[in-house]
Design a protein around this motif. Structure first.
Motif, mmCIF file in Angstrom:
data_model
loop_
_atom_site.group_PDB
_atom_site.id
_atom_site.type_symbol
_atom_site.label_atom_id
_atom_site.label_comp_id
_atom_site.label_asym_id
_atom_site.label_seq_id
_atom_site.Cartn_x
_atom_site.Cartn_y
_atom_site.Cartn_z
ATOM 1 N N GLU A 1 -10.123 11.066 21.391
ATOM 2 C CA GLU A 1 -10.233 12.518 21.329
ATOM 3 C C GLU A 1 -11.071 12.945 20.123
ATOM 4 N N HIS A 2 -11.972 13.865 20.321
ATOM 5 C CA HIS A 2 -12.805 14.462 19.275
ATOM 6 C C HIS A 2 -13.754 13.464 18.607
ATOM 7 N N HIS A 3 -14.185 12.449 19.328
ATOM 8 C CA HIS A 3 -15.126 11.500 18.743
ATOM 9 C C HIS A 3 -16.551 11.985 18.976
ATOM 10 N N GLY A 4 -17.502 11.398 18.261
ATOM 11 C CA GLY A 4 -18.888 11.840 18.345
ATOM 12 C C GLY A 4 -19.728 11.113 19.363
ATOM 13 N N ALA A 5 -19.117 10.410 20.297
ATOM 14 C CA ALA A 5 -19.854 9.667 21.323
ATOM 15 C C ALA A 5 -20.910 8.764 20.699
ATOM 16 N N PRO B 1 0.828 -1.210 0.000
ATOM 17 C CA PRO B 1 0.000 0.000 0.000
ATOM 18 C C PRO B 1 0.861 1.258 0.000
ATOM 19 N N ALA B 2 0.241 2.343 -0.394
ATOM 20 C CA ALA B 2 0.927 3.629 -0.310
ATOM 21 C C ALA B 2 0.889 4.067 1.150
ATOM 22 N N PRO B 3 2.042 4.247 1.781
ATOM 23 C CA PRO B 3 2.053 4.645 3.195
ATOM 24 C C PRO B 3 1.553 6.077 3.354
ATOM 25 N N LEU B 4 0.943 6.350 4.485
ATOM 26 C CA LEU B 4 0.494 7.705 4.777
ATOM 27 C C LEU B 4 1.711 8.602 4.994
ATOM 28 N N GLN B 5 1.770 9.696 4.283
ATOM 29 C CA GLN B 5 2.846 10.667 4.476
ATOM 30 C C GLN B 5 2.576 11.522 5.710
ATOM 31 N N LYS B 6 1.273 11.735 5.995
ATOM 32 C CA LYS B 6 0.868 12.541 7.131
ATOM 33 C C LYS B 6 -0.506 12.054 7.586
ATOM 34 N N VAL B 7 -0.670 11.796 8.859
ATOM 35 C CA VAL B 7 -1.968 11.399 9.399
ATOM 36 C C VAL B 7 -2.764 12.670 9.673
ATOM 37 N N ILE B 8 -3.944 12.774 9.073
ATOM 38 C CA ILE B 8 -4.814 13.931 9.288
ATOM 39 C C ILE B 8 -5.568 13.757 10.597
ATOM 40 N N PHE B 9 -6.133 12.585 10.808
ATOM 41 C CA PHE B 9 -6.751 12.229 12.080
ATOM 42 C C PHE B 9 -6.944 10.725 12.106
#
Length: 175
Positions: A49-53, A21-29
């Motif tokens: 963190e920042h989840h919608g419960a 696979p193409a590795p993630l260069q940067k994790v957005i979230f």
């Protein structure tokens, strides 16, 4: 016992070779989810963190021997795929200079039998198929299909499922 092979950074597979696979260069979230009990019955919930419960009851679909009344993994996958595809379609339309109005995407996810061959010790091989349909306001059918085709190239769900499951994409314009 299966031997683990390391094929690429952070990708170990058991007894099967996959394309790298193409590795993630940067994790957005990162979104986190967990499932508690059993085989499609119990609950699933988001966390971190920042989840919608989000907390949902799982039930087997009546077509799968259950009583219904809750959600199931295929439904959850369809919701995520539809949302991601719609966002991707709106982005690629903008980036390609195509003016569109409101849009709606449906994703019909089917669970079915692929074969009766043995998979992981189970005498049945199951799989998924997805039918995506985009309705795009303010454009004709050809332009709607162009937007959907571009979205299918870009959408992370489409890229993740490419060559793994059958995905059909259709679109219609709405004036």
């Amino acid at each position: 016992m299966f031997a683990m092979r390391r094929l690429a950074p952070r990708m170990a597979v058991i007894g099967r070779t996959f394309a790298t696979p193409a590795p993630l260069q940067k994790v957005i979230f990162t979104a986190n989810g967990k499932s508690d009990v059993g085989t499609r019955e119990g609950t699933v919930e988001s966390f971190g963190e920042h989840h919608g419960a989000l907390k949902l009851k799982l039930e087997k679909h009546p077509g799968h021997g259950g009583k219904g009344g809750g959600t199931n993994p295929e439904e959850l996958f369809g919701l995520g795929y539809a949302a991601c595809f719609n966002g991707a379609m709106r982005l690629v339309a903008e980036k390609n200079g195509i003016e569109i109005g409101e849009s709606e995407v449906t994703a019909a996810v089917s669970l079915g039998v692929v074969s009766e061959g043995v998979t992981a010790g189970v005498p049945l091989r199951v799989g998924l198929a997805v039918q995506i349909h985009a309705t795009v306001h303010g454009v004709d059918d050809a332009t709607a299909l162009k937007c959907a085709t571009l979205a299918h190239e870009f959408c992370p769900y489409s890229r993740a499922t490419r060559d793994n499951i059958e995905v059909s994409v259709t679109a219609s314009g709405a004036k």
